[in-house]
Design a protein around this motif. Structure first.
Motif, PDB file in Angstrom:
ATOM      1  N   ASP A  31       0.865  -1.177   0.000  1.00 21.74           N
ATOM      2  CA  ASP A  31       0.000   0.000   0.000  1.00 21.74           C
ATOM      3  C   ASP A  31       0.900   1.225   0.000  1.00 21.74           C
ATOM      4  O   ASP A  31       1.811   1.325   0.830  1.00 21.74           O
ATOM      5  N   ASP A  50      -2.238  11.063 -11.628  1.00 23.25           N
ATOM      6  CA  ASP A  50      -2.935   9.899 -12.184  1.00 23.25           C
ATOM      7  C   ASP A  50      -1.965   8.975 -12.919  1.00 23.25           C
ATOM      8  O   ASP A  50      -2.055   7.749 -12.807  1.00 23.25           O
ATOM      9  N   ALA A  53      -0.055   7.052 -10.404  1.00 21.85           N
ATOM     10  CA  ALA A  53      -0.898   5.989  -9.835  1.00 21.85           C
ATOM     11  C   ALA A  53      -0.996   4.806 -10.792  1.00 21.85           C
ATOM     12  O   ALA A  53      -0.923   3.651 -10.366  1.00 21.85           O
ATOM     13  N   ARG A  54      -1.134   5.080 -12.089  1.00 18.20           N
ATOM     14  CA  ARG A  54      -1.199   3.989 -13.074  1.00 18.20           C
ATOM     15  C   ARG A  54       0.121   3.218 -13.124  1.00 18.20           C
ATOM     16  O   ARG A  54       0.131   1.986 -13.212  1.00 18.20           O
ATOM     17  N   GLU A  55       1.243   3.950 -13.062  1.00 21.80           N
ATOM     18  CA  GLU A  55       2.561   3.307 -13.082  1.00 21.80           C
ATOM     19  C   GLU A  55       2.736   2.400 -11.868  1.00 21.80           C
ATOM     20  O   GLU A  55       3.222   1.269 -11.983  1.00 21.80           O
ATOM     21  N   ASP A  57       0.305   1.090 -10.057  1.00 18.60           N
ATOM     22  CA  ASP A  57      -0.661   0.001 -10.175  1.00 18.60           C
ATOM     23  C   ASP A  57      -0.125  -1.089 -11.102  1.00 18.60           C
ATOM     24  O   ASP A  57      -0.289  -2.282 -10.835  1.00 18.60           O
ATOM     25  N   ALA A  58       0.540  -0.676 -12.182  1.00 19.05           N
ATOM     26  CA  ALA A  58       1.124  -1.643 -13.112  1.00 19.05           C
ATOM     27  C   ALA A  58       2.251  -2.442 -12.460  1.00 19.05           C
ATOM     28  O   ALA A  58       2.535  -3.566 -12.874  1.00 19.05           O
ATOM     29  N   ARG A  59       2.868  -1.888 -11.436  1.00 19.14           N
ATOM     30  CA  ARG A  59       3.955  -2.577 -10.725  1.00 19.14           C
ATOM     31  C   ARG A  59       3.447  -3.361  -9.513  1.00 19.14           C
ATOM     32  O   ARG A  59       4.237  -3.863  -8.724  1.00 19.14           O
ATOM     33  N   ARG A  62      -0.693  -0.770  -4.450  1.00 16.90           N
ATOM     34  CA  ARG A  62      -2.060  -0.278  -4.292  1.00 16.90           C
ATOM     35  C   ARG A  62      -1.994   1.123  -3.712  1.00 16.90           C
ATOM     36  O   ARG A  62      -1.475   1.322  -2.605  1.00 16.90           O
ATOM     37  N   VAL A  63      -2.498   2.113  -4.438  1.00 20.14           N
ATOM     38  CA  VAL A  63      -2.477   3.509  -3.995  1.00 20.14           C
ATOM     39  C   VAL A  63      -3.617   3.711  -3.006  1.00 20.14           C
ATOM     40  O   VAL A  63      -4.784   3.527  -3.343  1.00 20.14           O
TER      41      VAL A  63
END
Length: 143
Positions: A31, A50, A53-55, A57-59, A62-63
């Motif tokens: 987290d 954003d 956050a996507r980068e 999430d891809a790794r 969890r943000v």
């Protein structure tokens, strides 16, 4: 009366101990709280947050929260806009406290900064936030 010899008052130069940088922790399954420091003139800061956050999430991270520090335009002009609020923490003291509370409340495993951090800022922020402070650039450089 005879005076004793005085010690040499020149400063002693001690060898600086070698500092080993802590390895960048893996964010997969962790987290994280995203922290961004942006100029008041930068209007697309939400898109940058954003994208971060996507980068993450891809790794596999969890943000769980976001903190944004906006630096307003002052009468002093644009030359100070690129400078951080604090050389030690990059942020104002109030934002550091806010980030620390959010990290504690969400039990975050790391605070990921959108802007690059110096080794000193990493050490200071890690101590103040209660979790590892790392920059997104360090995470993407691991690959």
């Amino acid at each position: 009366m005879h005076q004793g010899r005085r010690r040499d008052r020149r400063p002693v130069h001690h060898a600086e101990p070698a500092r080993h940088e802590a390895p960048v922790p893996a964010v997969a399954g962790t987290d994280v709280v995203i922290v961004g420091c942006f100029s008041g003139r930068q209007k697309d800061f939400a898109a940058l947050m954003d994208a971060a956050a996507r980068e993450l999430d891809a790794r596999g991270a969890r943000v769980v929260g976001r903190i944004v520090q906006r630096r307003g335009v002052s009468a002093g002009g644009a030359r100070k806009m690129a400078l951080p609020f604090s050389a030690r923490t990059l942020l104002t003291y109030g934002k550091v406290r806010e980030a620390a509370l959010l990290c504690e409340k969400t039990a975050a495993g790391a605070a990921v900064f959108v802007t690059p951090l110096t080794p000193r800022q990493r050490r200071v922020l890690t101590g103040m936030l209660g979790c590892p402070a790392i920059s997104l650039a360090e995470i993407t450089a691991v690959d």
